[in-house]
Design a protein around this motif. Structure first.
Motif, short mmCIF file in Angstrom:
data_model
loop_
_atom_site.label_atom_id
_atom_site.label_comp_id
_atom_site.label_asym_id
_atom_site.label_seq_id
_atom_site.Cartn_x
_atom_site.Cartn_y
_atom_site.Cartn_z
N ASP A 69 0.89 -1.17 -0.14
CA ASP A 69 0.10 0.05 0.07
C ASP A 69 0.85 1.15 0.10
O ASP A 69 1.14 1.82 1.11
CB ASP A 69 -1.18 0.02 1.10
CG ASP A 69 -2.06 1.14 1.04
OD1 ASP A 69 -2.22 1.74 -0.08
OD2 ASP A 69 -2.70 1.45 2.28
N ALA A 70 1.40 1.54 -1.21
CA ALA A 70 2.23 2.67 -1.34
C ALA A 70 1.73 3.95 -2.29
O ALA A 70 1.01 3.56 -3.21
CB ALA A 70 3.75 2.18 -1.87
N THR A 71 2.04 5.10 -1.95
CA THR A 71 1.55 6.34 -2.91
C THR A 71 2.87 6.81 -3.06
O THR A 71 3.54 7.31 -2.28
CB THR A 71 0.58 7.04 -2.03
OG1 THR A 71 -0.51 6.16 -1.74
CG2 THR A 71 -0.01 8.09 -2.81
N GLY A 72 2.97 7.33 -4.33
CA GLY A 72 3.98 8.02 -4.87
C GLY A 72 3.81 9.63 -4.67
O GLY A 72 2.61 10.03 -4.66
N ARG A 73 4.87 10.44 -4.57
CA ARG A 73 4.49 11.90 -4.35
C ARG A 73 5.76 12.48 -5.14
O ARG A 73 6.83 12.09 -5.08
CB ARG A 73 4.73 12.17 -2.80
CG ARG A 73 3.79 11.57 -1.88
CD ARG A 73 2.41 12.62 -2.09
NE ARG A 73 1.35 12.12 -1.33
CZ ARG A 73 0.34 11.26 -1.51
NH1 ARG A 73 0.35 10.60 -2.70
NH2 ARG A 73 -0.74 11.16 -0.73
N LEU A 74 5.31 13.65 -5.86
CA LEU A 74 6.24 14.49 -6.61
C LEU A 74 6.14 15.85 -5.95
O LEU A 74 5.20 16.67 -5.78
CB LEU A 74 5.81 14.36 -8.08
CG LEU A 74 6.57 15.48 -8.87
CD1 LEU A 74 8.19 14.84 -9.05
CD2 LEU A 74 5.82 15.59 -10.08
N PHE A 75 7.46 16.29 -5.32
CA PHE A 75 7.67 17.68 -4.81
C PHE A 75 8.45 18.56 -5.87
O PHE A 75 8.98 18.17 -6.73
CB PHE A 75 8.51 17.29 -3.69
CG PHE A 75 7.85 16.83 -2.38
CD1 PHE A 75 6.94 17.13 -1.65
CD2 PHE A 75 8.00 15.12 -2.44
CE1 PHE A 75 6.19 16.52 -0.73
CE2 PHE A 75 7.36 14.31 -1.54
CZ PHE A 75 6.73 15.23 -0.71
N HIS A 76 8.00 19.88 -5.90
CA HIS A 76 8.65 20.96 -6.57
C HIS A 76 9.17 21.91 -5.86
O HIS A 76 8.35 22.40 -4.72
CB HIS A 76 7.75 21.46 -7.64
CG HIS A 76 8.19 22.92 -8.38
ND1 HIS A 76 8.03 23.92 -8.16
CD2 HIS A 76 8.98 22.36 -9.50
CE1 HIS A 76 8.79 24.57 -8.72
NE2 HIS A 76 9.46 24.09 -9.73
N ILE A 77 10.57 21.97 -5.75
CA ILE A 77 11.18 23.23 -5.03
C ILE A 77 11.85 24.07 -5.87
O ILE A 77 12.62 24.15 -6.89
CB ILE A 77 12.25 22.37 -4.15
CG1 ILE A 77 11.71 21.38 -3.43
CG2 ILE A 77 12.82 23.50 -3.11
CD1 ILE A 77 12.71 20.63 -2.41
N SER A 78 11.30 25.35 -5.80
CA SER A 78 11.77 26.38 -6.51
C SER A 78 13.19 27.06 -6.16
O SER A 78 13.59 26.56 -5.10
CB SER A 78 10.70 27.71 -6.46
OG SER A 78 11.04 28.10 -5.10
N ARG A 79 13.89 27.48 -7.24
CA ARG A 79 15.25 28.15 -6.89
C ARG A 79 15.41 29.05 -5.69
O ARG A 79 16.30 28.90 -4.91
CB ARG A 79 15.93 28.34 -8.12
CG ARG A 79 17.17 29.19 -8.15
CD ARG A 79 18.26 28.67 -7.35
NE ARG A 79 18.56 27.21 -7.95
CZ ARG A 79 19.58 26.40 -7.54
NH1 ARG A 79 20.10 26.74 -6.31
NH2 ARG A 79 19.92 25.43 -8.06
N LEU A 80 14.28 29.76 -5.74
CA LEU A 80 14.20 30.61 -4.59
C LEU A 80 14.13 30.26 -3.20
O LEU A 80 14.85 30.40 -2.39
CB LEU A 80 12.98 31.62 -4.91
CG LEU A 80 12.93 32.96 -3.72
CD1 LEU A 80 14.16 33.81 -3.94
CD2 LEU A 80 11.53 33.86 -4.02
N SER A 81 13.17 29.13 -3.16
CA SER A 81 12.99 28.44 -1.99
C SER A 81 14.31 27.80 -1.44
O SER A 81 14.66 27.77 -0.18
CB SER A 81 11.81 27.64 -1.97
OG SER A 81 10.61 28.26 -2.12
N LEU A 82 14.91 27.20 -2.58
CA LEU A 82 16.20 26.19 -2.03
C LEU A 82 17.24 27.30 -1.67
O LEU A 82 17.80 27.07 -0.57
CB LEU A 82 16.44 25.66 -3.30
CG LEU A 82 17.77 24.47 -3.03
CD1 LEU A 82 17.40 23.45 -2.19
CD2 LEU A 82 18.19 23.96 -4.41
#
Length: 248
Positions: A143-156
């Motif tokens: 029972d697994a669910t994939g996740r995709l994260f987006h991190i902007s250059r400004l936040s990084l």
């Protein structure tokens, strides 16, 4: 335009993460499933190549070459003029490209490679076909669910600056340092949540979880393993167009 997975019928993707038997009961090195959309408006390709054949770089090389040949044929140009592409699967290139000076493995990583694993030893003795059947069958109960994260250059950049100002030694952190820390935090939170999550009305899942707890020793420290392509770090691999496994 975003692709909607719910637009496809259930069980449309007949290829998965693990190698499966073909029509003749033999394990295939490549599994391809083609779905033609309504009114010939397009098609969807599902391509699965086992990791022991090639890694992600080799996979993309295969798909890109396939697309290149198809585009060339559609353009009407002579096939004799199609550019040749040379790829190598010779793993001895890796040994020849290794630097003379090498760093010792981190103790926790060395322990992973040197500690006997009962489940791994048993699976290694099975035939590839039977091992594939077990992996595919057990994956259905995960029972697994994939996740995709987006991190902007400004936040990084903001996060790296805030971490750097909090250190007394003035250490500078790279983007990889920050991303690794973020991924480790997310994984640790997910592991903690799954460990405390009760399993309801799933006899097979409960039994599998208890068996794993008995066979697998609880680690004394948390270790995050990330996929890393070592091609840029080894001279000679790029020139040889090595498309075999080169991910650690």
């Amino acid at each position: 335009m975003q692709f909607a997975w719910n637009a496809l019928p259930e069980c449309a993707a007949t290829v998965g993460a693990f190698p499966t038997r073909g029509g003749g009961g033999v394990l295939k090195l490549v599994n391809v499933n083609i779905i033609r959309l309504k009114d010939n408006s397009g098609l969807v390709l599902f391509i699965s190549i086992p990791h022991y054949v090639m890694d992600g770089v080799g996979y993309c090389a295969f798909v890109n070459r396939w697309a290149e040949v198809c585009n060339w044929m559609r353009s009407g140009l002579p096939t004799a003029d199609l550019p040749n592409r040379t790829y190598s699967f010779n793993r001895s290139i890796i040994a020849q490209s290794m630097p003379e000076k090498q760093t010792f493995l981190y103790p926790a990583m060395q322990k992973i490679y040197n500690t006997p694993r009962y489940i791994g030893s048993i699976m290694a003795k099975l035939s590839p076909e039977l091992r594939g059947d077990i992996l595919v069958g057990s994956n259905c109960h995960v029972d697994a669910t994939g996740r995709l994260f987006h991190i902007s250059r400004l936040s990084l950049n903001k996060l790296r600056d805030s971490v750097s100002t909090g250190t007394s030694c003035g250490k500078q952190f790279s983007d990889n340092d920050i991303l690794t820390a973020l991924i480790s935090h997310v994984i640790s939170c997910a592991v903690h949540e799954c460990a405390n999550k009760p399993i309801k009305n799933e006899i097979m899942k409960t039994a599998a979880k208890r068996i794993c707890r008995c066979l697998v020793k609880k680690p004394s420290e948390f270790l995050t393993m990330l996929v890393l392509d070592i091609r840029p770090r080894l001279k000679g691999l790029k020139q040889a167009q090595y498309t075999g496994n080169c991910v650690t």
